[in-house]
Each structure stands twice: as structure tokens, then as C-alpha cells.
Design a protein around this motif. Structure first.
Motif, PDB file in Angstrom:
ATOM      1  N   UNK A 220       0.816  -1.206   0.000  1.00  0.00           N
ATOM      2  CA  UNK A 220       0.000   0.000   0.000  1.00  0.00           C
ATOM      3  C   UNK A 220       0.852   1.259   0.000  1.00  0.00           C
ATOM      4  N   UNK A 221       1.920   1.262   0.819  1.00  0.00           N
ATOM      5  CA  UNK A 221       2.830   2.412   0.820  1.00  0.00           C
ATOM      6  C   UNK A 221       3.533   2.552  -0.523  1.00  0.00           C
ATOM      7  N   UNK A 225       3.682   5.732  -3.430  1.00  0.00           N
ATOM      8  CA  UNK A 225       4.913   6.283  -4.008  1.00  0.00           C
ATOM      9  C   UNK A 225       4.860   6.250  -5.528  1.00  0.00           C
ATOM     10  N   UNK A 226       4.378   5.138  -6.101  1.00  0.00           N
ATOM     11  CA  UNK A 226       4.309   5.015  -7.564  1.00  0.00           C
ATOM     12  C   UNK A 226       3.346   6.039  -8.142  1.00  0.00           C
ATOM     13  N   UNK A 227       2.238   6.275  -7.457  1.00  0.00           N
ATOM     14  CA  UNK A 227       1.288   7.275  -7.949  1.00  0.00           C
ATOM     15  C   UNK A 227       1.934   8.659  -8.004  1.00  0.00           C
ATOM     16  N   UNK A 228       2.695   8.994  -6.999  1.00  0.00           N
ATOM     17  CA  UNK A 228       3.357  10.307  -6.984  1.00  0.00           C
ATOM     18  C   UNK A 228       4.402  10.394  -8.091  1.00  0.00           C
ATOM     19  N   UNK A 236      10.334  11.796  -5.069  1.00  0.00           N
ATOM     20  CA  UNK A 236       9.769  10.963  -4.026  1.00  0.00           C
ATOM     21  C   UNK A 236      10.433   9.582  -4.048  1.00  0.00           C
ATOM     22  N   UNK A 237      10.599   8.985  -2.850  1.00  0.00           N
ATOM     23  CA  UNK A 237      11.189   7.656  -2.729  1.00  0.00           C
ATOM     24  C   UNK A 237      10.361   6.854  -1.731  1.00  0.00           C
ATOM     25  N   UNK A 238      10.355   5.542  -1.894  1.00  0.00           N
ATOM     26  CA  UNK A 238       9.612   4.658  -0.996  1.00  0.00           C
ATOM     27  C   UNK A 238      10.513   4.209   0.145  1.00  0.00           C
ATOM     28  N   UNK A 239       9.903   4.026   1.329  1.00  0.00           N
ATOM     29  CA  UNK A 239      10.638   3.579   2.500  1.00  0.00           C
ATOM     30  C   UNK A 239      10.712   2.052   2.486  1.00  0.00           C
ATOM     31  N   UNK A 252      14.821  -1.305  -5.867  1.00  0.00           N
ATOM     32  CA  UNK A 252      14.895  -1.250  -7.332  1.00  0.00           C
ATOM     33  C   UNK A 252      14.042  -0.116  -7.875  1.00  0.00           C
ATOM     34  N   UNK A 253      12.867   0.096  -7.265  1.00  0.00           N
ATOM     35  CA  UNK A 253      12.012   1.195  -7.699  1.00  0.00           C
ATOM     36  C   UNK A 253      12.695   2.540  -7.459  1.00  0.00           C
ATOM     37  N   UNK A 254      13.352   2.675  -6.323  1.00  0.00           N
ATOM     38  CA  UNK A 254      14.063   3.918  -6.048  1.00  0.00           C
ATOM     39  C   UNK A 254      15.176   4.152  -7.073  1.00  0.00           C
TER      40      UNK A 254
END
Length: 655
Positions: A220-221, A225-228, A236-239, A252-254
Motif C-alpha cells: 500500500x505504501x 509512491x508510484x502514484x506520486x 519521491x522515494x519509498x521507504x 529497485x524502484x528507487x
């Protein structure tokens, strides 16, 4: 243990337990039910057989009593049948029972049956006298009186009934034991199934709990992040959170987000290079001013790859050489260098030590050699992307040059073909005119000599005169065929009328009767009415050509058949011969002018090869088709098909 492994283990455990549940319910359960049904059927057969024992023995006892009272042997028939059936029923009881008590009672019942038979029935039956009259007298044993014997028989039969009743009770007890065993088995299976279901639910709950904590919440988090990122927020980066696998995905997404701007820039560069290829292709289409096009191409390429200088030399078909250098004022390359540039592999980049790269354009008969040379001393390394770009530009240039070469070749061939066609028309017109005038004189004077008194000529002179006439007429027909073939491509004018094609074919047959009779050929004509719309003279000429060919190529003693069939849409007429046939390799060119089959030339059959071409043109002018089927040595069939026309209305005088 990783989340994936835990989920896999939990899923496999649930699947395994579910399979165990299915096995219990549908495997062991089915086996137990089948065994229970089998035991129930066996017990039922034993009970029914025990009832049959008493019933059959009762029937036997009744038969013996009837015989004893009446002396009529007809009562012995049920005795004999029932005795055998009782023994069979006892065997059935023994086969369908397994308990010791039933086995003991079965032995007692057998003894009771044999005791009644031996002590009562057999002496009565064995002591009977042969029947000699309507009222035979039964014979009794000498050891006892009738009353004593009957009392003994009744006592023995009562013992049999008692044993049979005990057997019924034993069989009922056996059935009750089987029911109790089956009920116990079902209870055990139900308990085991309930345990398996509880285990499945427990494992499912554990799997769901692990999935939510380790996957759903972190996902969910990650979705936020992907939407932003999709909305354009590249910072923006995911935790990283959750399982090890999910942490790897987030990292990998970051990394992907960090590289997005670089990739977008590279994509813009690729789009610019694709635009370069399109621009070069557009310049190659505007070759009215080759020098300007060459300068423009070198400028486009040089700016795109950041080259210091660009040289281009191409040979444009039909427009001459195209040479240019960029920027303006750049000196030409040395001649010996040019020789090297045009001798390489087409469209394959080759690099020099001083930051140069060049590509050879063309170099074969369809595309004259040329080159594209670039120099970039400040950045001597040419990337793979830049080399692919230059290769694409070179191929685009070469493709355009080959198209121009092909267009020039096509234009030249079209011009030559037109000239050849004009020369052919002039030749045919000249030949037909120059031959027809003297041929008319030859025919006229020769026919005058032939019409005079033949006694003035010797036999050799008469044969020579006939040969002159025959060959002069053949030459006259050939000239006529040439004139027919030398028509405009849009076809000759057809003077259409509604006519019966069978009547036209009949006229042709009548005209050629003498020629067929001279070769001893059998001519068969089978044609019904078939109305078409066409030129009578032209259709008669086409049918005559087909019939003449059939007669000419059929040896003496053969046959020629003409058939016609008509329906509401078409009229088809076929000419079949038993001649030499046509080789398969000659069929495709059969309707080409001056084409002759190989076996016809081998057998020296005369003819210019124009007849079938004329037939094809006539049939085509009438909107029809012609087809051929042939077997070498067996004969040929030509089928001419024309559109059908309505039959003309008959006048009142013919009604």
C-alpha cells in the motif's frame, strides 16, 4: 525464513491437507462404502438363500405327502426340483457367510435336511411301485406303519424348521455386527475430516496474517509512491519495509526513479536521431538540385553527431555525381583516400585512428559506389548508438539510390519495348503488303493454268502445279492470320448477332468433311441448340482453326469428336482428337503467337503456330474462355466457353 518461503510452505501445507481431506472423503470413504455395500449384499443373499432352503424343503415335503396320500407320481416332480434347489440354497448360504456360528448352524441345517430326506422322504419315494393303472398304490416301508412314518417325518421337519430359525437369527446378528462396524468407521472418518479442516483453517489464518503484515501494508505504501512518481514527482522515494523480497523491489524502484530523467534524456536524443533519418530521406526525394541536397545532408548528419567535418559523394542515377562537404569551405578528400572509402563493405561503419568514421554506399551494378565520411577529432570515440544512426542514414541513402536506379531501368525498358512494338507493327504491315501483292498474282496465274485443259501438262507438271497452289494458299492463310493478330490490344470490332453455335459448328464440320475423309478419320458431331451473342464469321473461324488442328495432328484411322453443352449461363463446345497430344511443358505457351509444341516440330507437322493465338483473341473478344487438356500419345481436348444468350422468339409462321 523468508516470506516467500513461509507463504509457499503454508500454501503447500494447505494444499496437502486439502488433498488428504479429499482422499478421506472420496477415497477411503468410497472404499468403506463399497465394502459396506458388498457386505450388506452378501448378508442379504445369505438371508434370502436361508429362506429359500425352508421354502424348497416345504415344497419337497408337500410333494412327498401328496404322493403318499394319492399315489400320483406327479407330486414327486416338485420334490425332486425342491430337493436340488434346497441344496443349492445351502451352498449359497455357506458362500455368503463368514462367522463360525453361521458355519456351525449351516452344518446342522445340512444334517437336518439329510435326516429328513433319508429318514422320511427317500424311503417313501424309493419304495414306490411302477404306475400301471390310473390308481397306483403307494408302497410303504416294512419297518414302520404309515402313521409312525408320518410322525417321524413331521418330527424331522420340525427339527429342520428350528435349525432354519436359528440360522435366521445368526444371519441377523451378523448383519447387526456389520452395521456397528460401518458406523464406527464412519465416525472415525468424520473425526479425522474435522481435524484436517481445522488444520487447514489454522494454516490459512497464519498465511493471511503473514501476507498482510509482510506484503499488503508495504505494498500500500509502495502504491502511493508510484502514484506520486506517475504524477511527475521524480524526487519521491519509498521507504524500504516488509519482507526481504519486497525491500529489494522498493530499492529497485528507487533506483529506477533515479534513472528516469537520464532515460528520458536519452529517449529525446533517440527521437532526434530518428528525425535525422527522416530528414535525410526527405532530402533524397528532392534531387532536382543534387548539389544542394548533398550539402543539406552533410549538414544534417554533422550537426546530429557533433562532427567537425562531413564529406559526401554519391552517384545519382540519371542525374550524375552528387558531392558536398560540411561546413562550407571544407577541402575535398585526397583521391587515394576516396578510393579506399568506396571499396569497403556497404553501410558498415569503419573507424580511423584520428577520430574519423566512414561508410561505403552501394558498390554493385544496381547502385554505384559512394561514401559518407565524418571527422570528430575532439571526441574520437564513436558510440554504438552513433554508429547505428550512421548505418541507418547510409541505408536510407542507398535505398533511395537503388529505387532511382530501378526507375531508370524501368523507363529504359518501357521505351525499348515500345520501340520494338512499333517495329513489329511496321514489319507485319510491310510483310503482309509486300507478300500479298505478288502472292495474288501467283495464285491468279496458277489458277488460270490449272483451269486450262490438263492434257497440255505432264503428270509431273500437274503435281508441281498442285504443290504451288497448295503452298500459295497456305501462305495466303498465314498472311491472313498475321493480319488478324496485328489488331489493337483493345480487340477487333465484333459484329454481334444472336446465333446458334451448334449451327456454326455444323457448317465448319461440313467444310472439313473432305479433309477428314482424306485421312480416314471418324468425325463425331453431337451438339444441341446453344445460343450465343457474337460475330458469326469470327466464331466460325475459331471453330475451323480448332477442327483443322484436330484433323492435322490426328494420324490416319483416328477420330475427332465435337460436343456442345449449354445451360442458362454458358455454352461450351469441345473438340477432342486422338492425335499426338501436347507435352505438359508446352501447354503454358500454347496460345502465344508462333509457339509450336516440341513433338509437332519433331514430326515435321506444318504450321506457323498462329491458329490458337487467333482462337484465343476471338474468344476473348466475345467474353469467353478457352481451356486445354492433353495427354501425349492419346490426344487433346480444347473447350471453348461463351456466355449464353436468350434464344430468339420464333415467328408465328414457325409456331
Amino acid at each position: 525464513m523468508s516470506v516467500q518461503r513461509r507463504l509457499n510452505v503454508g500454501s503447500l501445507a494447505m494444499l496437502g491437507l486439502f488433498m488428504v481431506l479429499l482422499l478421506i472423503q472420496f477415497g477411503f470413504g468410497a472404499i468403506l462404502r463399497a465394502e459396506q455395500d458388498s457386505e450388506t449384499d452378501r448378508a442379504t443373499r445369505a438371508e434370502i438363500a436361508n429362506d429359500h432352503v425352508l421354502q424348497e424343503m416345504t415344497d419337497a415335503e408337500t410333494g412327498v405327502r401328496g404322493y403318499q396320500l394319492t399315489g400320483n407320481e406327479i407330486f414327486l416332480e416338485p420334490y425332486e426340483n425342491s430337493r436340488a434347489a434346497a441344496m443349492t440354497a445351502l451352498d449359497t448360504v455357506g458362500r455368503n457367510s463368514t462367522t463360525a456360528r453361521v458355519a456351525a448352524l449351516l452344518g446342522r441345517q445340512r444334517e437336518a435336511v439329510h435326516a429328513w430326506l433319508d429318514g422320511y422322504a427317500v424311503p417313501i419315494v424309493a419304495g414306490r411301485l411302477p404306475s400301471t393303472g390310473a390308481d397306483p398304490t403307494p408302497v410303504t416301508t416294512p419297518t414302520t406303519t404309515d402313521d409312525e412314518h408320518a410322525t417321524q417325518g413331521k418330527h424331522l421337519f420340525d427339527q429342520l424348521r428350528t435349525v432354519n430359525a436359528e440360522m435366521d437369527q445368526a444371519l441377523a446378528a451378523e448383519r447387526a455386527d456389520m452395521r456397528a462396524t460401518a458406523d464406527g468407521n464412519r465416525r472415525e472418518m468424520a473425526i479425522l475430516s474435522a481435524c484436517v479442516v481445522v488444520a487447514i483453517l489454522a494454516i490459512g489464518y497464519a498465511v493471511a496474517r503473514v501476507g498482510r503484515r509482510q506484503l499488503l501494508v508495504p505494498l500500500g505504501d509502495l502504491e502511493k509512491t508510484i502514484r506520486r512518481l506517475a504524477e511527475g514527482d521524480r524526487s519521491v522515494r519509498a521507504e524500504p519495509a516488509g519482507s526481504t523480497e519486497l525491500r529489494t523491489v522498493i530499492e529497485a524502484l528507487n533506483d529506477l526513479a533515479a534513472q528516469t530523467e537520464t532515460l528520458l534524456a536519452a529517449e529525446h536524443a533517440r527521437a532526434a536521431r530518428a528525425g535525422l533519418r527522416q530528414a535525410v530521406a526527405a532530402q533524397m526525394q528532392e534531387l532536382d538540385d543534387p548539389a544542394h541536397a548533398a550539402r543539406r545532408i552533410t549538414e544534417l548528419v554533422g550537426v546530429a553527431v557533433g562532427a567537425a567535418t562531413v564529406h559526401c559523394e554519391l552517384a545519382v542515377p540519371g542525374r550524375g555525381e552528387m558531392r558536398a562537404g560540411w561546413p562550407d569551405g571544407t577541402p575535398d578528400l585526397p583521391t587515394e583516400r576516396t578510393v579506399t572509402l568506396i571499396s569497403g563493405k556497404p553501410c558498415a561503419p569503419e573507424r580511423g585512428p584520428d577520430g574519423t568514421v566512414w561508410l561505403t554506399v552501394g558498390g554493385d551494378a544496381e547502385c554505384a559506389p559512394g561514401y559518407l565520411h565524418l571527422s570528430r577529432p575532439g571526441t574520437p570515440d564513436w558510440t554504438d548508438a552513433e554508429q547505428r544512426l550512421l548505418t541507418g542514414v547510409c541505408r536510407e541513402i542507398e535505398r533511395t539510390l537503388r529505387q532511382l536506379s530501378l526507375q531508370n531501368d524501368q523507363a529504359r525498358l518501357i521505351t525499348e519495348l515500345r520501340m520494338l512494338d512499333q517495329r513489329k507493327d511496321v514489319f507485319i504491315q510491310t510483310v503482309t503488303h509486300e507478300l500479298r501483292t505478288p502472292l495474288t498474282s501467283i495464285l491468279g496465274y496458277t489458277e488460270m493454268i490449272a483451269d486450262e485443259d490438263g492434257t497440255a501438262l505432264s503428270s509431273m507438271q500437274q503435281r508441281a502445279l498442285n504443290a504451288i497452289l497448295r503452298n500459295a494458299h497456305r501462305l495466303h492463310d498465314t498472311i491472313g492470320d498475321l493480319v488478324l493478330l496485328d489488331r489493337p490490344d483493345n480487340g477487333a470490332a465484333v459484329h454481334a448477332e444472336t446465333l446458334d453455335l451448334a449451327a456454326v459448328a455444323g457448317m465448319v464440320r461440313h467444310e472439313l468433311n473432305n479433309a477428314a475423309r482424306a485421312k480416314n478419320l471418324t468425325v463425331t458431331f453431337n451438339a444441341d441448340e446453344g445460343w450465343v451473342r457474337g460475330d458469326r464469321t469470327q466464331l466460325q473461324r475459331a471453330l475451323r482453326k480448332l477442327m483443322e488442328n484436330a484433323i492435322k495432328f490426328t494420324p490416319s484411322g483416328g477420330s475427332v469428336t465435337c460436343r456442345m453443352a449449354a445451360d442458362a449461363r454458358t455454352v461450351a463446345i469441345s473438340v477432342t482428337d486422338t492425335g499426338i497430344g501436347i507435352p505438359a511443358e508446352d501447354v503454358p505457351g500454347l496460345f502465344t503467337p508462333f509457339h509450336r509444341a516440341g513433338n509437332a516440330m519433331d514430326q515435321a507437322v506444318q504450321g506457323p503456330g498462329l491458329g490458337l493465338a487467333i482462337v484465343r483473341d476471338i474468344v476473348r473478344d466475345h467474353g469467353g474462355t478457352i481451356a486445354v487438356q492433353s495427354v501425349v500419345g492419346r490426344g487433346t481436348t480444347f473447350t471453348l466457353t461463351l456466355p449464353a444468350a436468350p434464344a430468339p422468339a420464333k415467328s408465328p409462321a414457325h409456331v
